[in-house]
Design an enzyme around this catalytic site. Structure first.
Site, PDB file in Angstrom:
ATOM      1  N   SER A  67      -8.878  -3.249  -3.762  1.00 21.78           N
ATOM      2  CA  SER A  67      -9.499  -4.489  -4.212  1.00 21.78           C
ATOM      3  C   SER A  67      -8.644  -5.147  -5.288  1.00 21.78           C
ATOM      4  O   SER A  67      -8.235  -4.498  -6.255  1.00 21.78           O
ATOM      5  CB  SER A  67     -10.895  -4.188  -4.753  1.00 21.78           C
ATOM      6  OG  SER A  67     -11.479  -5.366  -5.223  1.00 21.78           O
ATOM      7  N   GLY A  68      -8.353  -6.431  -5.112  1.00 19.96           N
ATOM      8  CA  GLY A  68      -7.545  -7.172  -6.087  1.00 19.96           C
ATOM      9  C   GLY A  68      -6.057  -7.119  -5.792  1.00 19.96           C
ATOM     10  O   GLY A  68      -5.250  -7.693  -6.530  1.00 19.96           O
ATOM     11  N   THR A  83      -6.544 -11.492   0.284  1.00 18.15           N
ATOM     12  CA  THR A  83      -7.074 -12.811   0.649  1.00 18.15           C
ATOM     13  C   THR A  83      -6.022 -13.883   0.407  1.00 18.15           C
ATOM     14  O   THR A  83      -5.856 -14.803   1.220  1.00 18.15           O
ATOM     15  CB  THR A  83      -8.363 -13.099  -0.143  1.00 18.15           C
ATOM     16  OG1 THR A  83      -9.274 -12.038   0.142  1.00 18.15           O
ATOM     17  CG2 THR A  83      -8.996 -14.415   0.241  1.00 18.15           C
ATOM     18  N   ASN A  93     -11.809  -7.810  -9.562  1.00 18.11           N
ATOM     19  CA  ASN A  93     -11.225  -9.026  -9.007  1.00 18.11           C
ATOM     20  C   ASN A  93     -12.206 -10.189  -9.171  1.00 18.11           C
ATOM     21  O   ASN A  93     -13.355 -10.067  -8.765  1.00 18.11           O
ATOM     22  CB  ASN A  93     -10.926  -8.770  -7.511  1.00 18.11           C
ATOM     23  CG  ASN A  93     -10.291  -9.959  -6.819  1.00 18.11           C
ATOM     24  OD1 ASN A  93     -10.047 -10.994  -7.443  1.00 18.11           O
ATOM     25  ND2 ASN A  93     -10.023  -9.813  -5.536  1.00 18.11           N
ATOM     26  N   SER A 122     -13.427 -11.466  -5.450  1.00 22.09           N
ATOM     27  CA  SER A 122     -13.407 -10.320  -4.542  1.00 22.09           C
ATOM     28  C   SER A 122     -14.191 -10.614  -3.257  1.00 22.09           C
ATOM     29  O   SER A 122     -15.339 -11.072  -3.311  1.00 22.09           O
ATOM     30  CB  SER A 122     -14.010  -9.110  -5.260  1.00 22.09           C
ATOM     31  OG  SER A 122     -13.880  -7.979  -4.463  1.00 22.09           O
ATOM     32  N   SER A 123     -13.570 -10.355  -2.108  1.00 19.25           N
ATOM     33  CA  SER A 123     -14.270 -10.542  -0.823  1.00 19.25           C
ATOM     34  C   SER A 123     -15.361  -9.495  -0.717  1.00 19.25           C
ATOM     35  O   SER A 123     -15.092  -8.304  -0.876  1.00 19.25           O
ATOM     36  CB  SER A 123     -13.309 -10.350   0.349  1.00 19.25           C
ATOM     37  OG  SER A 123     -12.244 -11.235   0.249  1.00 19.25           O
ATOM     38  N   GLU A 125     -12.419   0.501  -3.151  1.00 27.16           N
ATOM     39  CA  GLU A 125     -13.044   0.327  -4.475  1.00 27.16           C
ATOM     40  C   GLU A 125     -13.429   1.653  -5.112  1.00 27.16           C
ATOM     41  O   GLU A 125     -13.990   2.530  -4.450  1.00 27.16           O
ATOM     42  CB  GLU A 125     -14.340  -0.483  -4.349  1.00 27.16           C
ATOM     43  CG  GLU A 125     -14.128  -1.942  -4.172  1.00 27.16           C
ATOM     44  CD  GLU A 125     -15.412  -2.746  -4.064  1.00 27.16           C
ATOM     45  OE1 GLU A 125     -15.310  -3.959  -4.079  1.00 27.16           O
ATOM     46  OE2 GLU A 125     -16.502  -2.166  -3.954  1.00 27.16           O
TER      47      GLU A 125
HETATM   48  N1  LIG Z   1       0.826 -13.735  -4.362  1.00 30.64           N
HETATM   49  C1  LIG Z   1       0.087 -14.011  -5.421  1.00 30.64           C
HETATM   50  N2  LIG Z   1       0.573 -14.818  -6.399  1.00 30.64           N
HETATM   51  C2  LIG Z   1      -0.153 -15.095  -7.494  1.00 30.64           C
HETATM   52  N3  LIG Z   1      -1.405 -14.597  -7.725  1.00 30.64           N
HETATM   53  C3  LIG Z   1      -1.939 -13.810  -6.785  1.00 30.64           C
HETATM   54  C4  LIG Z   1      -1.236 -13.463  -5.585  1.00 30.64           C
HETATM   55  N4  LIG Z   1      -2.008 -12.658  -4.857  1.00 30.64           N
HETATM   56  C5  LIG Z   1      -3.153 -12.515  -5.540  1.00 30.64           C
HETATM   57  N5  LIG Z   1      -3.129 -13.193  -6.695  1.00 30.64           N
HETATM   58  C6  LIG Z   1      -4.184 -13.250  -7.735  1.00 30.64           C
HETATM   59  O1  LIG Z   1      -4.943 -12.069  -7.657  1.00 30.64           O
HETATM   60  C7  LIG Z   1      -6.309 -12.345  -7.398  1.00 30.64           C
HETATM   61  C8  LIG Z   1      -6.857 -11.284  -6.453  1.00 30.64           C
HETATM   62  O2  LIG Z   1      -6.265 -11.431  -5.190  1.00 30.64           O
HETATM   63  P1  LIG Z   1      -7.112 -11.372  -3.831  1.00 30.64           P
HETATM   64  O3  LIG Z   1      -8.450 -11.975  -4.026  1.00 30.64           O
HETATM   65  O4  LIG Z   1      -6.257 -11.903  -2.756  1.00 30.64           O
HETATM   66  O5  LIG Z   1      -7.292  -9.788  -3.715  1.00 30.64           O
HETATM   67  P2  LIG Z   1      -7.901  -8.957  -2.491  1.00 30.64           P
HETATM   68  O6  LIG Z   1      -6.902  -7.917  -2.157  1.00 30.64           O
HETATM   69  O7  LIG Z   1      -8.306  -9.897  -1.394  1.00 30.64           O
HETATM   70  O8  LIG Z   1      -9.159  -8.290  -3.196  1.00 30.64           O
HETATM   71  P3  LIG Z   1     -10.610  -7.855  -2.604  1.00 30.64           P
HETATM   72  O9  LIG Z   1     -10.409  -6.657  -1.753  1.00 30.64           O
HETATM   73  O10 LIG Z   1     -11.383  -7.548  -3.851  1.00 30.64           O
HETATM   74  O11 LIG Z   1     -11.145  -9.046  -1.874  1.00 30.64           O
HETATM   75  C9  LIG Z   1      -6.331 -13.761  -6.807  1.00 30.64           C
HETATM   76  O12 LIG Z   1      -7.524 -14.437  -7.077  1.00 30.64           O
HETATM   77  C10 LIG Z   1      -5.146 -14.402  -7.504  1.00 30.64           C
HETATM   78  O13 LIG Z   1      -5.566 -14.843  -8.773  1.00 30.64           O
END
Ligand SMILES: Nc1ncnc2c1ncn2[C@@H]1O[C@H](COP(=O)(O)OP(=O)(O)OP(=O)(O)O)[C@@H](O)[C@H]1O
Length: 563
Positions: free
Chosen positions: A132-133, A137, A185, A188-189, A418
């Site tokens: 997560s994070g 996404t 996050n 977070s999805s 998580e």
């Molecule tokens: N390539 C990137 N460049 C800059 N910031 C980023 C990048 N990737 C992610 N982030 C930052 O990190 C945060 C968390 O990323 P994201 O929501 O894509 O995580 P996730 O892996 O989908 O998490 P979860 O499993 O909780 O949904 C984003 O809201 C953004 O602020």
């Protein structure tokens, strides 16, 4: 992040060979090109160990290089800041390029998907995995952005632009309803999503389809301290128009129990009012009518007000609604009779049966704890149905545009692994999905590659890896029973009392305790996941697994004209 490979591996997406005799262009010396730090593909490391891999990734990360390959898999390290690596200029620099010609990037992955689909006439799929994070996404959105950009260039019709706009609009819409701030996050999805973009024979985008997996609906009625409910509730409470405030009684998030009890109504990095406007724009782009939008917001208001229904004990020790003004307002929002609503919250209708014949009907009064659980079940049920409806509605809009579908590109983005201080049923489900993804990853990469070496009689030193099948079995096996089977059995043993059902679950867990990835500790159990050890709390698991929407509630809701 890894994609399905093209059948002809050797060909890759190399540009066509130049005809001999053609004039050779003057080469450009790119003084601005960033100096390569470390290796851009981990397979080039001279020693392969956890330490050398981490050192290489760290070195590159400190240089602002977040992407590194390991064969055809792309590793991304979240920078949590804008590195200026998603500009149009950067995007354009990946168009029609073989991934080996350009530095590792998520755009290179998207480019090879688009190329492979056309060159090999094959469906493509990218699986994005990580805790997560980690940035899944964001990566999914960048891939969608890239595909939209290259596919627009592929045809000129306005319908292509419209499809691409709709595909991109699904992001703010589903993030508002399906993402929330967690401790790990801010965005977070809280559901899994598989988006497929469909293309016709000319490889123009013609439609799309979203498959939704298991929304964490428990979040609607409660969150751990400093987490938030789904974004949409804060957007709506802060950004609603005066008209909505009037007709739906919209208040600020601090006034609603469901949005304020966890002590966090605002987040530094989130502008709820602006995001509300983006959600409305996305709804319009997708094609939701004003009436549909009104009904969505009416239901959101109803959920928020349901959260504010409280119960007191009457003289007989049974529950009674503390303020019928609140239930009257909920009844108005749901368009049901307010007395019917109150009855369905404070009593349970039980029916005896004699063989096949129906017996007598009893109205059993509920205590305040039971009535609160019923109220929460109603809020969760409405939100879950609303979310499913939105996904279906999005798909309906896409279907209405659909021409002939020839091939597709699929993007899987799910909730990441998580570990919290307190982990419950939701984390077990999320982490189980991540274990299954890890299994697919192992199958598609390590195992199939090594099997191919065996088939082709190639000599190599086998790479030892942890096969997490044992953890998947621990959770999903039927015989001997795994954790889910033990949970189902405990729920089936008709315990009206949730504590007794949890105890029965705990006893049944003894049967799985021989698995080396499992430890039972009184009211808790530990699963040694591929990504770390997680301690789960038994209390409340059976109730969450049963996820009962009482018959009385369903009947009451059946009277609503909204359904
Ligand atoms: N390539 C990137 N460049 C800059 N910031 C980023 C990048 N990737 C992610 N982030 C930052 O990190 C945060 C968390 O990323 P994201 O929501 O894509 O995580 P996730 O892996 O989908 O998490 P979860 O499993 O909780 O949904 C984003 O809201 C953004 O602020």
């Amino acid at each position: 992040m890894f994609t399905r490979r093209a059948r002809n591996k050797a060909a890759g997406n190399a540009p066509p060979p130049k005809k001999s005799g053609a004039p050779i262009k003057k080469a450009q010396f790119e003084s601005s090109k960033k100096k390569e730090v470390g290796v851009s593909d981990l397979t080039l490391l001279s020693t392969i160990s956890d330490q050398s891999i981490n050192e290489n990734l760290e070195k590159r990360f400190h240089n602002g290089t977040i992407y590194t390959y390991i064969g055809h898999v792309l590793i991304s390290v979240n920078p949590f800041r804008d590195l200026g690596i998603y500009t149009d200029e950067v995007l354009n620099s990946y168009k029609n390029k073989n991934r080996l010609e350009v530095p590792p990037h998520v755009y290179a992955i998207a480019e090879s998907m688009f190329y492979n689909m056309r060159a090999y006439n094959d469906n493509q799929c990218v699986i994005i995995s990580g805790e997560s994070g980690a940035g899944k996404t964001e990566a999914a959105k960048r891939i969608m952005q890239y595909i939209a950009s290259v596919s627009s260039a592929f045809g000129t019709s306005s319908s292509i632009q419209h499809i691409n706009d709709m595909v991109l609009a699904t992001n703010p819409l589903l993030e508002s309803f399906g993402c929330a701030k967690t401790l790990r996050n801010n965005n977070s999805s809280r559901h899994g999503k598989y988006l497929e973009i469909h293309f016709n024979k000319s490889f123009e985008p013609v439609s799309a389809n979203i498959t939704n997996y298991l929304l964490e609906k428990q979040r609607v009625v409660g969150q751990i301290r400093n987490e938030r409910n789904f974004h949409i509730f804060y957007q709506f409470a802060k950004g609603a128009s005066d008209n909505y405030r009037q007709i739906f009684g919209v208040q600020m998030p601090e006034q609603y129990i469901y949005t304020s009890a966890s002590g966090c109504t605002s987040v530094d990095t989130i502008d709820d009012v602006k995001d509300y406007q983006d959600t409305l724009t996305a709804m319009k782009t997708i094609g939701l009518t004003q009436e549909e939008q009104d009904n969505v917001f009416r239901l959101l208001a109803a959920i928020l007000w349901i959260g504010n229904i409280t119960f007191v004990e009457n003289e007989e020790g049974n529950s009674q609604v503390a303020d019928t003004g609140v239930t009257d307002f909920v009844a108005y929002l749901l368009q049901v009779d307010s007395q019917l609503l109150i009855k369905s919250l404070v009593e349970r209708v039980m029916e005896t049966s004699h063989g096949m014949r129906r017996g007598s009907v009893y109205h059993v009064p509920l205590n305040t704890t039971q009535a609160t659980a019923v109220k929460d079940a109603l809020a969760k049920g409405i939100y879950n149905n609303l979310f499913d409806w939105i996904v279906e509605r999005v798909n309906k809009s896409f279907q209405s545009m659909q021409g002939e579908v020839h091939k597709s590109i699929g993007i899987l983005d799910i909730y990441g692994f998580e570990i919290f201080e307190h982990n419950s049923f939701e984390q077990l489900c999320i982490n189980y999905v991540n274990e299954k993804l890890q299994q697919i990853f192992i199958q598609l990469t390590l195992k199939s590659e090594q099997d191919e070496y065996v088939r082709e009689q190639i000599q190599w030193t086998p790479i030892k890896y942890f096969n997490n099948k044992i953890v998947c079995d621990l959770i999903e096996a039927k015989r001997p029973p795994g954790i889910f089977a033990a949970l189902s059995d405990a729920c089936a043993t008709a315990h009206a009392d949730p504590t007794a059902a949890d105890q029965s679950f705990s006893q049944r867990l003894n049967m799985v305790s021989s698995n080396p990835h499992f430890e039972l500790r009184q009211s808790k159990f530990i699963v040694k996941h591929y990504a770390g050890d997680v301690t789960y709390e038994v209390n409340g698991m059976t109730d969450k697994n049963k996820d009962q929407m009482l018959k009385d509630l369903l009947e009451m809701i059946g009277f609503s004209i909204l359904y």
